[in-house]
Design an enzyme around this catalytic site. Sequence first.
Site, PDB file in Angstrom:
ATOM      1  N   ARG A 150      40.454  35.365  74.863  1.00 13.18           N
ATOM      2  CA  ARG A 150      40.021  36.771  74.934  1.00 13.18           C
ATOM      3  C   ARG A 150      41.191  37.691  74.579  1.00 13.18           C
ATOM      4  O   ARG A 150      41.032  38.692  73.906  1.00 13.18           O
ATOM      5  CB  ARG A 150      39.473  37.112  76.333  1.00 13.18           C
ATOM      6  CG  ARG A 150      39.222  38.607  76.505  1.00 13.18           C
ATOM      7  CD  ARG A 150      38.278  38.991  77.637  1.00 13.18           C
ATOM      8  NE  ARG A 150      38.403  38.209  78.837  1.00 13.18           N
ATOM      9  CZ  ARG A 150      39.406  38.298  79.708  1.00 13.18           C
ATOM     10  NH1 ARG A 150      40.398  39.158  79.527  1.00 13.18           N
ATOM     11  NH2 ARG A 150      39.430  37.530  80.781  1.00 13.18           N
ATOM     12  N   TYR A 189      25.488  57.107  62.349  1.00  9.11           N
ATOM     13  CA  TYR A 189      24.641  55.949  62.661  1.00  9.11           C
ATOM     14  C   TYR A 189      24.010  56.194  64.033  1.00  9.11           C
ATOM     15  O   TYR A 189      24.694  56.629  64.973  1.00  9.11           O
ATOM     16  CB  TYR A 189      25.520  54.686  62.663  1.00  9.11           C
ATOM     17  CG  TYR A 189      24.822  53.505  63.252  1.00  9.11           C
ATOM     18  CD1 TYR A 189      23.625  53.034  62.714  1.00  9.11           C
ATOM     19  CD2 TYR A 189      25.323  52.854  64.368  1.00  9.11           C
ATOM     20  CE1 TYR A 189      22.963  51.961  63.268  1.00  9.11           C
ATOM     21  CE2 TYR A 189      24.669  51.769  64.931  1.00  9.11           C
ATOM     22  CZ  TYR A 189      23.492  51.336  64.373  1.00  9.11           C
ATOM     23  OH  TYR A 189      22.830  50.273  64.928  1.00  9.11           O
ATOM     24  N   ASP A 233      34.678  56.755  61.081  1.00  7.51           N
ATOM     25  CA  ASP A 233      33.902  55.545  60.789  1.00  7.51           C
ATOM     26  C   ASP A 233      33.868  55.406  59.267  1.00  7.51           C
ATOM     27  O   ASP A 233      33.197  56.161  58.576  1.00  7.51           O
ATOM     28  CB  ASP A 233      32.494  55.692  61.379  1.00  7.51           C
ATOM     29  CG  ASP A 233      31.657  54.424  61.207  1.00  7.51           C
ATOM     30  OD1 ASP A 233      31.896  53.686  60.237  1.00  7.51           O
ATOM     31  OD2 ASP A 233      30.756  54.197  62.035  1.00  7.51           O
ATOM     32  N   LYS A 285      29.166  44.911  57.854  1.00  6.70           N
ATOM     33  CA  LYS A 285      28.709  45.442  56.566  1.00  6.70           C
ATOM     34  C   LYS A 285      29.606  44.953  55.430  1.00  6.70           C
ATOM     35  O   LYS A 285      29.735  43.772  55.233  1.00  6.70           O
ATOM     36  CB  LYS A 285      28.636  46.970  56.648  1.00  6.70           C
ATOM     37  CG  LYS A 285      28.076  47.497  57.973  1.00  6.70           C
ATOM     38  CD  LYS A 285      26.640  47.063  58.214  1.00  6.70           C
ATOM     39  CE  LYS A 285      26.008  47.863  59.331  1.00  6.70           C
ATOM     40  NZ  LYS A 285      25.383  47.111  60.389  1.00  6.70           N
TER      41      LYS A 285
END
Length: 382
Positions: free
Chosen positions: A48, A102, A175, A200
């Site tokens: 992690r 978004y 973004d 994406k």
Amino acid sequence: MRMQLETCLAQAGGRSDPRTGSLSTPIHQTATFSHPRLGESTGYDYSRTTNPTRSALEKALAEIDGGARACAFASGMAALDAVVRLVIESKRRRVVCTEDPYGGTIRLLEQFFRPVGVVPVYVDTSDTRAVLRELDAGDVAALVAEIPTNPLMRVADVATLADAAHAAGATMVLDNTFLTPYLFKPLQHGVDIAVYSATKYLSGHNDVVAGAAVCRSEEMGTRLAAIQNAGGGIPGPMDSWLLLRGLKTLAIRMDRQQENAQAIAAFLAGHPRVARVYYPGLAGDPGHERLRRQARGFGGMLSIEVDDPDLVPRALAAVKVFAFAESLGGVESLITFPTVQTHAAMDAAIKDRLGINNRLLRLSIGIENVADLIADLDDALR
Ligand SMILES: Cc1ncc(COP(=O)(O)O)c(C=O)c1O
């Protein structure tokens, strides 16, 4: 030697294993690492916190964007969630966000940050004066913009907004999912943190969900890494590797995708069933000049408004090369109906005002033969 971006991309993650010389980054599919003895570590303790495959990815992401440090996440939303946590450490309450981001960004701010005291404020970030007014009102933790916005393709003047955000003591977050660092380098325009849905273009094959945030300063990068470790929204080794592999072909994919998008936008602009095309690559688009001045290209995303809402379900059922699916940026072309898919979380009245309506379709253009894509759209729209 200082390498060009295409070279950095093609060699992303390379030579990360000097022991074997493995050209491809090894997938360290392990949760934990054994220690040589008490008080000693190989540099890796628990996956992690850090994992060598993810570290290779994060190093590549920082290099490609020119940042001091990058953190990889399990999704674009996990990245944005961590970034908002970071900016509100300032104890300022307002987060000024583009009004057509978004839909998941609005959901995150409204459903999860507003209840704990954050005040999201929405503004058209392509209207610099409107943004300045919100910044002047004070108490701003961050300005969160997208370039171009999703799905209306509006274009902000990023450097001016970043300067204004800094003057107001706020963090500038962008973004950059649509353009990627191949077409636009946010940190060179004063952005503090570039955020990506790596699902994406960065990964590019519609086969992995991932996110990334790249910080301009080491200090912010260290704080973000602490949040990444505490919250744990990390990508696993296999997804980190898939993303590294995707990065290698980003430049050529993006070149082809935007070449196809440009041709398709021009075709649709003259189509009898299309009332409006939103694509900043078209000379008449309101964002054309501004994006041309800032970026190396216009990207592979466009939206269209058809002349009749009844055409939408018929067209979505009729496409054969395009897939009717949520998401974007992969090698396969996708068609999306934003008002019921990506922007379902947005207030209906705001969608109406902005034009995210029952006639708006968003297209993510892939790398297929452009004549096939045009013929498919033409058939579906007729
Ligand atoms: C511009 C933009 N940002 C963020 C996201 C969220 O990314 P993810 O789906 O990887 O969580 C998306 C998803 O569509 C997006 O289009």
